[in-house]
Design a protein around this motif. Structure first.
Motif, PDB file in Angstrom:
ATOM      1  N   GLN A  42       0.808  -1.212   0.000  1.00 61.36           N
ATOM      2  CA  GLN A  42       0.000   0.000   0.000  1.00 61.36           C
ATOM      3  C   GLN A  42       0.846   1.270   0.000  1.00 61.36           C
ATOM      4  N   ASP A  43       2.172   1.129  -0.048  1.00 60.68           N
ATOM      5  CA  ASP A  43       3.011   2.318  -0.169  1.00 60.68           C
ATOM      6  C   ASP A  43       4.167   2.004  -1.108  1.00 60.68           C
ATOM      7  N   LEU A  44       4.658   3.018  -1.742  1.00 60.70           N
ATOM      8  CA  LEU A  44       5.675   2.867  -2.772  1.00 60.70           C
ATOM      9  C   LEU A  44       6.979   2.316  -2.210  1.00 60.70           C
ATOM     10  N   GLU A  45       7.377   2.760  -1.045  1.00 64.07           N
ATOM     11  CA  GLU A  45       8.636   2.301  -0.455  1.00 64.07           C
ATOM     12  C   GLU A  45       8.651   0.783  -0.279  1.00 64.07           C
ATOM     13  N   THR A  46       7.559   0.240   0.204  1.00 63.54           N
ATOM     14  CA  THR A  46       7.454  -1.206   0.389  1.00 63.54           C
ATOM     15  C   THR A  46       7.537  -1.916  -0.956  1.00 63.54           C
ATOM     16  N   LEU A  47       6.854  -1.384  -1.941  1.00 65.65           N
ATOM     17  CA  LEU A  47       6.874  -1.985  -3.272  1.00 65.65           C
ATOM     18  C   LEU A  47       8.294  -1.999  -3.838  1.00 65.65           C
ATOM     19  N   GLN A 134      14.472  12.308  -3.889  1.00 61.53           N
ATOM     20  CA  GLN A 134      13.268  12.441  -3.059  1.00 61.53           C
ATOM     21  C   GLN A 134      12.125  13.074  -3.845  1.00 61.53           C
ATOM     22  N   ARG A 135      12.437  14.062  -4.662  1.00 64.35           N
ATOM     23  CA  ARG A 135      11.391  14.715  -5.464  1.00 64.35           C
ATOM     24  C   ARG A 135      10.772  13.715  -6.449  1.00 64.35           C
ATOM     25  N   ILE A 136      11.600  12.901  -7.071  1.00 65.85           N
ATOM     26  CA  ILE A 136      11.096  11.910  -8.026  1.00 65.85           C
ATOM     27  C   ILE A 136      10.324  10.813  -7.294  1.00 65.85           C
ATOM     28  N   PHE A 137      10.785  10.423  -6.117  1.00 63.27           N
ATOM     29  CA  PHE A 137      10.057   9.435  -5.321  1.00 63.27           C
ATOM     30  C   PHE A 137       8.653   9.956  -5.015  1.00 63.27           C
ATOM     31  N   HIS A 138       8.560  11.208  -4.559  1.00 59.78           N
ATOM     32  CA  HIS A 138       7.252  11.789  -4.242  1.00 59.78           C
ATOM     33  C   HIS A 138       6.373  11.903  -5.493  1.00 59.78           C
ATOM     34  N   LEU A 139       6.982  12.204  -6.613  1.00 56.11           N
ATOM     35  CA  LEU A 139       6.234  12.264  -7.867  1.00 56.11           C
ATOM     36  C   LEU A 139       5.657  10.887  -8.210  1.00 56.11           C
ATOM     37  N   MET A 140       6.482   9.851  -8.080  1.00 51.46           N
ATOM     38  CA  MET A 140       5.986   8.496  -8.344  1.00 51.46           C
ATOM     39  C   MET A 140       4.899   8.108  -7.344  1.00 51.46           C
ATOM     40  N   ALA A 141       5.097   8.479  -6.073  1.00 50.01           N
ATOM     41  CA  ALA A 141       4.129   8.114  -5.034  1.00 50.01           C
ATOM     42  C   ALA A 141       2.778   8.772  -5.268  1.00 50.01           C
ATOM     43  N   LYS A 142       2.784   9.976  -5.815  1.00 51.98           N
ATOM     44  CA  LYS A 142       1.528  10.706  -6.023  1.00 51.98           C
ATOM     45  C   LYS A 142       0.913  10.460  -7.397  1.00 51.98           C
ATOM     46  N   ASP A 143       1.720  10.007  -8.356  1.00 54.79           N
ATOM     47  CA  ASP A 143       1.231   9.877  -9.724  1.00 54.79           C
ATOM     48  C   ASP A 143       1.209   8.417 -10.194  1.00 54.79           C
ATOM     49  N   SER A 144       2.361   7.824 -10.380  1.00 57.27           N
ATOM     50  CA  SER A 144       2.458   6.480 -10.954  1.00 57.27           C
ATOM     51  C   SER A 144       1.924   5.400 -10.027  1.00 57.27           C
ATOM     52  N   PHE A 145       2.268   5.472  -8.755  1.00 47.69           N
ATOM     53  CA  PHE A 145       1.876   4.417  -7.818  1.00 47.69           C
ATOM     54  C   PHE A 145       0.355   4.303  -7.666  1.00 47.69           C
ATOM     55  N   PRO A 146      -0.386   5.398  -7.510  1.00 43.97           N
ATOM     56  CA  PRO A 146      -1.853   5.243  -7.447  1.00 43.97           C
ATOM     57  C   PRO A 146      -2.438   4.618  -8.720  1.00 43.97           C
ATOM     58  N   ARG A 147      -1.880   4.955  -9.881  1.00 41.78           N
ATOM     59  CA  ARG A 147      -2.354   4.337 -11.130  1.00 41.78           C
ATOM     60  C   ARG A 147      -2.023   2.844 -11.131  1.00 41.78           C
ATOM     61  N   PHE A 148      -0.848   2.512 -10.621  1.00 37.67           N
ATOM     62  CA  PHE A 148      -0.457   1.107 -10.510  1.00 37.67           C
ATOM     63  C   PHE A 148      -1.434   0.347  -9.618  1.00 37.67           C
ATOM     64  N   LEU A 149      -1.818   0.951  -8.496  1.00 31.34           N
ATOM     65  CA  LEU A 149      -2.747   0.285  -7.578  1.00 31.34           C
ATOM     66  C   LEU A 149      -4.100   0.005  -8.231  1.00 31.34           C
ATOM     67  N   ARG A 150      -4.465   0.796  -9.219  1.00 29.92           N
ATOM     68  CA  ARG A 150      -5.728   0.600  -9.925  1.00 29.92           C
ATOM     69  C   ARG A 150      -5.572  -0.306 -11.149  1.00 29.92           C
ATOM     70  N   SER A 151      -4.362  -0.776 -11.408  1.00 32.06           N
ATOM     71  CA  SER A 151      -4.081  -1.521 -12.631  1.00 32.06           C
ATOM     72  C   SER A 151      -4.239  -3.030 -12.444  1.00 32.06           C
ATOM     73  N   ILE A 152      -4.232  -3.721 -13.564  1.00 34.64           N
ATOM     74  CA  ILE A 152      -4.271  -5.185 -13.559  1.00 34.64           C
ATOM     75  C   ILE A 152      -2.961  -5.749 -13.021  1.00 34.64           C
ATOM     76  N   GLN A 153      -1.841  -5.074 -13.278  1.00 31.34           N
ATOM     77  CA  GLN A 153      -0.535  -5.562 -12.820  1.00 31.34           C
ATOM     78  C   GLN A 153      -0.492  -5.710 -11.306  1.00 31.34           C
ATOM     79  N   ARG A 154      -1.311  -4.949 -10.617  1.00 34.81           N
ATOM     80  CA  ARG A 154      -1.348  -5.036  -9.148  1.00 34.81           C
ATOM     81  C   ARG A 154      -1.655  -6.457  -8.705  1.00 34.81           C
ATOM     82  N   THR A 155      -2.493  -7.159  -9.440  1.00 35.13           N
ATOM     83  CA  THR A 155      -2.826  -8.535  -9.068  1.00 35.13           C
ATOM     84  C   THR A 155      -1.616  -9.457  -9.168  1.00 35.13           C
ATOM     85  N   ASP A 156      -0.675  -9.149 -10.053  1.00 38.35           N
ATOM     86  CA  ASP A 156       0.557  -9.949 -10.149  1.00 38.35           C
ATOM     87  C   ASP A 156       1.356  -9.834  -8.855  1.00 38.35           C
TER      88      ASP A 156
END
Length: 161
Positions: A42-47, A134-156
């Motif tokens: 549920q968080d980018l760091e863990t992923l 850190q800036r790029i991490f926060h960008l991924m956490a706010k942009d890419s990671f939420p989209r990933f959580l809604r994606s089919i790849q999340r089930t993998d």
């Protein structure tokens, strides 16, 4: 019971502030601990710290043509733990691949961060890229990671964990 903000005694305000801080810390901790039990991280760091999760996230970003942020973050992680005699070479590679405005995988950094990096490229140290990373991490956490959580790849990731 306290009524209205203007009539609150300072001790009541301090207790409320303290409780708010404790509750937000508990909520953050709970949010970060919800990793296993058939659930995707549920968080980018863990992923990013999970080998399979990282591979699946990379595949997701590749499918969106946006893996440069992850590649930059990983390059910074590698740079940070590199011996000092390799930092100049690796730092130059990071700059030319991700930060230079004409670079093939330019990451989205604000002008201030980009300029600060340009100024220190002649005197690199282990934490040279920390702010940009850190800036790029926060960008991924706010942009890419939420989209990933809604994606089919999340089930993998759920199947793999």
């Amino acid at each position: 019971m306290c009524k209205g903000l203007s009539s609150l005694p300072s001790s009541c305000l301090e207790k409320a502030k303290g409780m708010r801080v404790k509750l937000s810390h508990l909520a953050d901790t709970h949010h970060k601990l919800r990793i296993h039990d058939g659930k995707a991280p549920q968080d980018l760091e863990t992923l990013l710290n999970n080998k399979i999760g990282l591979q699946v996230f990379r595949g997701f970003l590749r499918s969106e043509f946006s893996e440069e942020n992850l590649e930059f973050w990983l390059a910074c992680e590698d740079y940070r733990v590199s011996p000092s005699h390799l930092q100049k070479t690796k730092g130059g590679n990071i700059y030319s691949q991700f930060i230079n405005p004409d670079s093939p995988q330019e990451v989205n950094l604000d002008a201030e961060t980009r300029e600060a990096l340009l100024c220190v490229m002649d005197s690199l140290c282990a934490d040279t890229f920390n702010t940009a990373q850190q800036r790029i991490f926060h960008l991924m956490a706010k942009d890419s990671f939420p989209r990933f959580l809604r994606s089919i790849q999340r089930t993998d990731v759920i199947k793999a964990i």
